[in-house]
Design a protein around this motif. Sequence first.
Motif, PDB file in Angstrom:
ATOM      1  N   THR A   1       6.166  40.435 -49.573  1.00  0.00           N
ATOM      2  CA  THR A   1       7.449  40.861 -50.137  1.00  0.00           C
ATOM      3  C   THR A   1       7.933  42.179 -49.531  1.00  0.00           C
ATOM      4  OG1 THR A   1       6.305  42.016 -51.921  1.00  0.00           O
ATOM      5  CG2 THR A   1       7.013  39.765 -52.357  1.00  0.00           C
ATOM      6  N   GLU A   2       7.033  42.884 -48.803  1.00  0.00           N
ATOM      7  CA  GLU A   2       7.383  44.172 -48.210  1.00  0.00           C
ATOM      8  C   GLU A   2       7.091  44.154 -46.714  1.00  0.00           C
ATOM      9  OE1 GLU A   2       8.856  46.739 -49.599  1.00  0.00           O
ATOM     10  OE2 GLU A   2       8.857  45.905 -51.624  1.00  0.00           O
ATOM     11  N   PRO A   3       7.891  44.827 -45.873  1.00  0.00           N
ATOM     12  CA  PRO A   3       9.118  45.549 -46.250  1.00  0.00           C
ATOM     13  C   PRO A   3      10.286  44.625 -46.587  1.00  0.00           C
ATOM     14  CG  PRO A   3       8.822  45.624 -43.863  1.00  0.00           C
ATOM     15  CD  PRO A   3       7.609  44.950 -44.418  1.00  0.00           C
ATOM     16  N   VAL A   4      10.183  43.351 -46.163  1.00  0.00           N
ATOM     17  CA  VAL A   4      11.203  42.358 -46.539  1.00  0.00           C
ATOM     18  C   VAL A   4      10.466  41.078 -46.909  1.00  0.00           C
ATOM     19  CG1 VAL A   4      13.003  43.312 -45.020  1.00  0.00           C
ATOM     20  CG2 VAL A   4      11.477  41.508 -44.163  1.00  0.00           C
TER      21      VAL A   4
ATOM     22  N   PRO B   1      17.495  48.220 -48.948  1.00  0.00           N
ATOM     23  CA  PRO B   1      16.277  49.016 -48.806  1.00  0.00           C
ATOM     24  C   PRO B   1      16.003  49.316 -47.326  1.00  0.00           C
ATOM     25  CG  PRO B   1      15.906  47.095 -50.220  1.00  0.00           C
ATOM     26  CD  PRO B   1      17.250  46.927 -49.607  1.00  0.00           C
TER      27      PRO B   1
ATOM     28  N   GLY C   1      13.455  49.031 -45.711  1.00  0.00           N
ATOM     29  CA  GLY C   1      12.587  48.007 -45.134  1.00  0.00           C
ATOM     30  C   GLY C   1      13.318  47.026 -44.234  1.00  0.00           C
TER      31      GLY C   1
END
Lengths: 134, 383
Positions: free
Chosen positions: A110-113, B124, B126
């Motif tokens: 889920t991170e960074p996208v 964000p 990100g």
Amino acid sequence: MTVESVLPLTGSRCSSCGNVAYPAAAGCQRCGSSDLASVELARWGTVWAHTVQRFAPKSPPYVPPAEGFTPFAVGYVELPDGVKVEAVLEATTVDEPAELADARVTLVATEPVPRFATEAWLSSRSAAEEVGPR
Amino acid sequence: MSLDVSIIGAGLSRFGRQPGVTGRQLAVQAIHAALADAGIAWPDVQVAFGGSDGAGLADTLVAELGLTGIPFTNVKNGCATGGSALVGAVNAVRSGAAEIALAVGFDKHPRGAFDPRPEDWGLPTGYGEAGLMVTTQFFAVKIARYLREHGIDESALAKVAAKAYRNGSLNPNAWRQEPMSEEQITGAAMVNDPLTQYMFCSPGEGGAAIVVASPAAAKRLGARAVKLLAVAPRTRAFGSFEVFSPSIQGDGIPPSVSTDASRAAFEQAGVGPDDIDVAQLQDTESGAEIMHLAECGFCEHGEQEKWIAAGETEISGRLPVNTDGGCIANGEPIGASGLRQVHEIVTQLRGEAGDRQVPGSPRLGFTHVYGAPGISACTVLGV
């Protein structure tokens, strides 16, 4: 890392019209209501459309992986919740569109996208883990 | 109160790389060209609207034009900057606040410009780290989906780009004046599948200006006026798919702001897409021209491949599209493109387009811009 250990994506659902947004929104784009509740989104969906990023995006802001840039697939995953989420797409190859077109994909990060993977990528990954270092 | 407004002057600077010339200078050149075209001088202009995305404030141009004291409003509206400036000028004339009004758009983007920051788009950080703040990805995802959904072959993309360079080669003011073969275009570096480098427009340089006037002023000046039958700007509706969207909300096929703006323009003008003799459609990349043909109502979705194969969008075709080479051959100075389109239609309707003139005395023209974050502006012009 297992697929089950990945936290789900968090979006929002409009209390008045039911519209689902990602990321969680402050106001509903469909009806304008600000009465929204947090909602966990499904961990799987189908690829709605995708392309391949063939050149390294400009750094900054892009942070290439430690092993260097390689072309990656990016697109939108249609979730059963009624929203299509932009994501990096993991496939065994980016040069064979058939692996990704309309493919069922699973959330792997889920991170960074958001990052979703094809069944083929997941099984090649688990095969590699069985023979690789523990 | 009359709603009729005429374009009495249209001017361009040169387009393409011009080292040592500022964006503001390009704007002043375009304004002087438009004033000369209208047969008036700067003191005749009663109100002005204009802007650039990154080349400065339009209202500072008065330092070079003359300090006549008129109201001059800055516009900053992405790809619709020129269109929004024109709306301001037109409404000033329609309201009776002015008889002669000016709209100007200009920009001077360096090579590889357009470095969007996630925080400016409410995203964000990100998205930047992960490599998703890349505008070309959006166009590629949209056309990839579109080609699949409507069974259009990828070869149509190179055909549209080749037409742009071919038309550019007939336009002495274009940046790209060398024709390019479909093979060269298809064989160029892949940027985002299915779009190669030569299918995209590049950040560019240029200025464009339009002078509008009331019918009475146009008559008094004896101008070679072109009627502005409609100008319609719109922002996106719910569920649309736009650049830098972390998600597309809603079910079904995303609606198109271009469809909304073009419908509004046709309704205002009292004509339909079939009545249009020449059109300028936003061609950020060649796929955009394909999609915009249908989104603006000129053909059904999926019909484009047949149209393109039959040459219908060529200068000699049923609906010549981007006769000046569009953004692909002229480059994309964001602030200027919308008014460059209007300039080209004015030129075509007056029969002054030289080697690229549409045959048969076109009487009705259409322009369409589209851009981030989901905006479109359309005009209908007539003689």
